[in-house]
Motif scaffolding. Structure first.
Motif, PDB file in Angstrom:
ATOM      1  N   ILE A 269       0.822  -1.214   0.000  1.00  0.00           N
ATOM      2  CA  ILE A 269       0.000   0.000   0.000  1.00  0.00           C
ATOM      3  C   ILE A 269       0.859   1.269   0.000  1.00  0.00           C
ATOM      4  O   ILE A 269       0.319   2.375   0.039  1.00  0.00           O
ATOM      5  N   ALA A 270       2.181   1.109  -0.044  1.00  0.00           N
ATOM      6  CA  ALA A 270       3.065   2.277   0.027  1.00  0.00           C
ATOM      7  C   ALA A 270       3.092   3.072  -1.272  1.00  0.00           C
ATOM      8  O   ALA A 270       3.302   4.286  -1.264  1.00  0.00           O
ATOM      9  N   GLY A 271       2.906   2.375  -2.404  1.00  0.00           N
ATOM     10  CA  GLY A 271       2.977   3.059  -3.693  1.00  0.00           C
ATOM     11  C   GLY A 271       3.965   2.390  -4.625  1.00  0.00           C
ATOM     12  O   GLY A 271       4.208   1.185  -4.541  1.00  0.00           O
ATOM     13  N   SER A 272       4.569   3.180  -5.504  1.00  0.00           N
ATOM     14  CA  SER A 272       5.464   2.685  -6.546  1.00  0.00           C
ATOM     15  C   SER A 272       6.671   1.947  -5.959  1.00  0.00           C
ATOM     16  O   SER A 272       7.453   2.540  -5.207  1.00  0.00           O
ATOM     17  N   PRO A 273       6.883   0.666  -6.284  1.00  0.00           N
ATOM     18  CA  PRO A 273       8.069  -0.044  -5.802  1.00  0.00           C
ATOM     19  C   PRO A 273       9.380   0.612  -6.229  1.00  0.00           C
ATOM     20  O   PRO A 273      10.341   0.644  -5.450  1.00  0.00           O
ATOM     21  N   SER A 274       9.452   1.134  -7.446  1.00  0.00           N
ATOM     22  CA  SER A 274      10.706   1.743  -7.909  1.00  0.00           C
ATOM     23  C   SER A 274      11.038   2.993  -7.100  1.00  0.00           C
ATOM     24  O   SER A 274      12.202   3.230  -6.749  1.00  0.00           O
ATOM     25  N   ARG A 275      10.029   3.798  -6.796  1.00  0.00           N
ATOM     26  CA  ARG A 275      10.283   5.005  -6.003  1.00  0.00           C
ATOM     27  C   ARG A 275      10.528   4.678  -4.534  1.00  0.00           C
ATOM     28  O   ARG A 275      11.273   5.386  -3.851  1.00  0.00           O
ATOM     29  N   LEU A 276       9.931   3.578  -4.048  1.00  0.00           N
ATOM     30  CA  LEU A 276      10.216   3.141  -2.681  1.00  0.00           C
ATOM     31  C   LEU A 276      11.674   2.706  -2.564  1.00  0.00           C
ATOM     32  O   LEU A 276      12.356   3.035  -1.582  1.00  0.00           O
ATOM     33  N   ARG A 277      12.164   1.963  -3.554  1.00  0.00           N
ATOM     34  CA  ARG A 277      13.579   1.588  -3.560  1.00  0.00           C
ATOM     35  C   ARG A 277      14.472   2.825  -3.499  1.00  0.00           C
ATOM     36  O   ARG A 277      15.444   2.883  -2.755  1.00  0.00           O
ATOM     37  N   GLN A 278      14.151   3.795  -4.321  1.00  0.00           N
ATOM     38  CA  GLN A 278      14.958   5.010  -4.383  1.00  0.00           C
ATOM     39  C   GLN A 278      15.000   5.719  -3.037  1.00  0.00           C
ATOM     40  O   GLN A 278      16.064   6.142  -2.576  1.00  0.00           O
ATOM     41  N   PHE A 279      13.847   5.826  -2.376  1.00  0.00           N
ATOM     42  CA  PHE A 279      13.786   6.509  -1.085  1.00  0.00           C
ATOM     43  C   PHE A 279      14.611   5.771  -0.031  1.00  0.00           C
ATOM     44  O   PHE A 279      15.416   6.377   0.690  1.00  0.00           O
ATOM     45  N   CYS A 280      14.419   4.456   0.066  1.00  0.00           N
ATOM     46  CA  CYS A 280      15.115   3.688   1.101  1.00  0.00           C
ATOM     47  C   CYS A 280      16.623   3.704   0.902  1.00  0.00           C
ATOM     48  O   CYS A 280      17.397   3.807   1.866  1.00  0.00           O
ATOM     49  N   LYS A 281      17.070   3.595  -0.349  1.00  0.00           N
ATOM     50  CA  LYS A 281      18.506   3.587  -0.613  1.00  0.00           C
ATOM     51  C   LYS A 281      19.131   4.963  -0.409  1.00  0.00           C
ATOM     52  O   LYS A 281      20.265   5.081   0.060  1.00  0.00           O
ATOM     53  N   GLN A 282      18.379   5.999  -0.728  1.00  0.00           N
ATOM     54  CA  GLN A 282      18.903   7.355  -0.576  1.00  0.00           C
ATOM     55  C   GLN A 282      19.082   7.729   0.887  1.00  0.00           C
ATOM     56  O   GLN A 282      20.066   8.364   1.264  1.00  0.00           O
ATOM     57  N   HIS A 283      18.140   7.308   1.742  1.00  0.00           N
ATOM     58  CA  HIS A 283      18.137   7.768   3.127  1.00  0.00           C
ATOM     59  C   HIS A 283      18.601   6.714   4.125  1.00  0.00           C
ATOM     60  O   HIS A 283      18.797   7.037   5.300  1.00  0.00           O
ATOM     61  N   ASN A 284      18.763   5.451   3.691  1.00  0.00           N
ATOM     62  CA  ASN A 284      19.252   4.390   4.571  1.00  0.00           C
ATOM     63  C   ASN A 284      18.487   4.353   5.885  1.00  0.00           C
ATOM     64  O   ASN A 284      19.063   4.353   6.982  1.00  0.00           O
ATOM     65  N   ILE A 285      17.164   4.317   5.800  1.00  0.00           N
ATOM     66  CA  ILE A 285      16.323   4.351   6.990  1.00  0.00           C
ATOM     67  C   ILE A 285      16.308   2.989   7.687  1.00  0.00           C
ATOM     68  O   ILE A 285      16.628   1.964   7.091  1.00  0.00           O
ATOM     69  N   ASP A 286      15.935   3.003   8.959  1.00  0.00           N
ATOM     70  CA  ASP A 286      15.748   1.784   9.734  1.00  0.00           C
ATOM     71  C   ASP A 286      14.325   1.306   9.451  1.00  0.00           C
ATOM     72  O   ASP A 286      13.362   1.805  10.027  1.00  0.00           O
ATOM     73  N   ALA A 287      14.178   0.356   8.556  1.00  0.00           N
ATOM     74  CA  ALA A 287      12.861  -0.037   8.060  1.00  0.00           C
ATOM     75  C   ALA A 287      12.499  -1.451   8.479  1.00  0.00           C
ATOM     76  O   ALA A 287      13.341  -2.352   8.505  1.00  0.00           O
ATOM     77  N   VAL A 288      11.234  -1.627   8.819  1.00  0.00           N
ATOM     78  CA  VAL A 288      10.648  -2.939   9.059  1.00  0.00           C
ATOM     79  C   VAL A 288       9.562  -3.134   8.008  1.00  0.00           C
ATOM     80  O   VAL A 288       8.584  -2.391   7.969  1.00  0.00           O
ATOM     81  N   PHE A 289       9.734  -4.119   7.140  1.00  0.00           N
ATOM     82  CA  PHE A 289       8.748  -4.370   6.088  1.00  0.00           C
ATOM     83  C   PHE A 289       7.662  -5.298   6.616  1.00  0.00           C
ATOM     84  O   PHE A 289       7.943  -6.248   7.354  1.00  0.00           O
ATOM     85  N   SER A 290       6.416  -5.007   6.216  1.00  0.00           N
ATOM     86  CA  SER A 290       5.291  -5.678   6.848  1.00  0.00           C
ATOM     87  C   SER A 290       4.202  -6.020   5.836  1.00  0.00           C
ATOM     88  O   SER A 290       4.031  -5.349   4.813  1.00  0.00           O
ATOM     89  N   SER A 291       3.432  -7.054   6.159  1.00  0.00           N
ATOM     90  CA  SER A 291       2.349  -7.541   5.308  1.00  0.00           C
ATOM     91  C   SER A 291       1.065  -6.747   5.513  1.00  0.00           C
ATOM     92  O   SER A 291       0.849  -6.137   6.571  1.00  0.00           O
ATOM     93  N   VAL A 292       0.200  -6.780   4.501  1.00  0.00           N
ATOM     94  CA  VAL A 292      -1.167  -6.283   4.634  1.00  0.00           C
ATOM     95  C   VAL A 292      -2.150  -7.413   4.316  1.00  0.00           C
ATOM     96  O   VAL A 292      -3.224  -7.184   3.805  1.00  0.00           O
TER      97      VAL A 292
END
Length: 339
Positions: A269-292
Motif C-alpha cells: 500500500i506504500a505506492g510505486s516499488p521503484s520510487r520506494l527503492r529510491q527513497f530507502c537507498k537514498q536515506h538508509n532508513i531503519d525499516a521494518v517491512f510488513s504484510s497487509v
C-alpha cells in the motif's frame, strides 16, 4: 509496448476476526491482475487496499481497473496517481514480473502456459531469506499461541494492544514477556489507539525489558507526530511509525520532519516499488517491512523488496499465514480457469 490487462476481485476469510484498535476485520478483499505481452509472457500483481490505513478504497481501485482499456502501456502503469498507492504497487509489480518466471522456490515445475504461478505458500520459515515476525492474537489468546509459532521457527512476535483496558493488557504483557524465551523479541502494535499518558505507561514498562522489547508501533494518532517524536527521545524503547508512514508521500514527510527511529513499511500500500527503492537507498532508513494480508502474489513482490531493502537485524512482519484459511492454491487456480 502494449500489454493485455485482466483482473479479478477475490475475497478470503480470516480464521477468526482480526482485532485491532480500528475494529474487527473478517474478510480480506483484493484485486489480482495479469499483464500479458505480445510474446505471451505474463506478469502478475495484486492490489490489496486498506483505506483506513491510508490507501485508496477497494471501490476506488476497482473503478480504476474498470476504466482502463483491455490493452495498456508502460506509460499508463507509471502514470497511476499517488492517490492510488495500492494500484501503483500491483501494476508495477506485474510489469516487473513480465517474463521473469521469478516466483521463488515453491513454484518450480508448476507453471504452464496460461497458468497462474503457484507458490505453495506457506513455505517453512527456514525457506525465507529474512527472519519473519509472527502476529499474535490480541488479548489473552496470545499467551496460548506463541509456543506453537516458536516451534515453527519464529523468534520475533507482534502483539496488538489498545483493544482492551490498559490495566488488563499490561497484566497480559507481563505474563507474556515473562513466558517468552530469552532470545525472543516482542513488538507491541497500538494502531494509533493510545493516549499520550497511555503511551508513556507502555514505554515505561517496555524499558524494564530491554532485551526482549523491540519497539512500540504507532502509539498515537497520525496527527500527533510531534508528540511521538518527543516520546522517541525520552525512552529507551524504540518507537516505530506505521499508519503515519503508510504511503510514500508520508514517508518523505516524516523523514523531512526529523524522524530517525523505525519506519514500518507496507510495500503493498506504500505506492510505486521503484520510487520506494529510491527513497530507502537514498536515506538508509531503519525499516521494518510488513504484510497487509496479501495473497502469495502480493506477498512475493513485497518480500522481494524487503530482501533488497531491509536492515539485517529487523525481522519482517509477514508471519500471518496462520491467521487466514489455507485455501490459497485452490482459489488461485480456479480464479483464472475460464480465461
Amino acid at each position: 509496448m502494449t500489454y493485455r490487462f485482466e483482473f479479478r476481485l477475490i475475497a478470503r476469510k480470516f480464521l477468526r476476526s482480526l482485532t485491532t484498535s480500528h475494529g474487527n476485520w473478517d474478510i480480506r478483499e483484493s484485486i489480482i491482475l495479469r499483464l500479458i505481452d505480445a510474446a505471451g509472457r505474463e506478469g502478475w500483481g495484486e492490489i490489496p487496499p486498506i483505506s483506513w490505513f491510508g490507501s485508496e478504497t477497494l471501490p476506488q481501485a476497482l473503478d480504476f481497473c474498470h476504466q482502463l482499456p483491455q490493452e495498456i502501456t508502460q506509460e499508463i502503469i507509471f502514470s497511476i496517481p499517488d492517490a492510488l498507492p495500492a494500484c501503483q504497487f500491483g501494476f508495477e509489480s506485474a510489469w516487473e514480473g513480465l517474463g521473469t518466471g521469478d516466483w521463488g522456490q515453491g513454484d518450480k515445475g508448476t507453471r504452464g502456459q496460461g497458468d497462474i504461478p503457484i507458490t505453495n505458500y506457506p513455505l517453512p520459515i527456514t525457506h525465507y531469506p529474512l527472519p519473519i515476525s509472527a502476529l499474535l492474537p490480541a488479548g489473552e489468546a496470545a499467551l496460548n499461541t506463541w509456543q506453537k509459532l516458536w516451534e515453527e521457527g519464529y523468534r520475533t512476535f507482534k502483539w496488538k494492544i489498545a483493544v482492551d483496558a490498559i490495566a488488563n493488557e499490561l497484566k497480559i504483557f507481563h505474563l507474556l514477556i515473562d513466558s517468552l524465551p530469552a532470545s525472543t523479541k516482542l513488538r507491541l502494535d497500538a494502531n494509533a489507539g493510545l493516549s499520550y499518558q497511555e503511551a508513556e505507561l507502555w514505554l515505561e514498562n517496555g524499558d524494564k525489558f530491554p532485551e526482549k522489547m523491540e519497539f512500540l508501533e504507532q502509539p498515537l494518532a497520525v496527527t500527533e507526530f510531534e508528540a511521538m517524536l518527543q516520546l522517541s527521545n525520552r525512552y529507551q524503547t524504540a518507537i516505530a511509525l506505521d499508519e503515519s508512514v503508510a504511503t510514500l508521500s508520508q514517508l518523505h514527510a516524516a523523514y523531512q520532519q526529523g524522524w530517525r527511529d523505525i519506519f514500518v513499511i507496507k510495500p503493498a500500500i506504500a505506492g510505486s516499488p521503484s520510487r520506494l527503492r529510491q527513497f530507502c537507498k537514498q536515506h538508509n532508513i531503519d525499516a521494518v517491512f510488513s504484510s497487509v494480508f496479501e495473497t502469495a502474489i502480493g506477498r512475493y513482490a513485497a518480500l522481494k523488496l524487503a530482501a533488497e531493502l531491509s536492515q539485517p537485524n529487523r525481522a519482517v512482519g509477514f508471519g500471518i499465514n496462520h491467521l487466514l484459511k489455507k485455501e490459497e492454491e485452490t482459489w488461485l487456480q480456479r480464479l483464472w480457469q475460464n480465461l
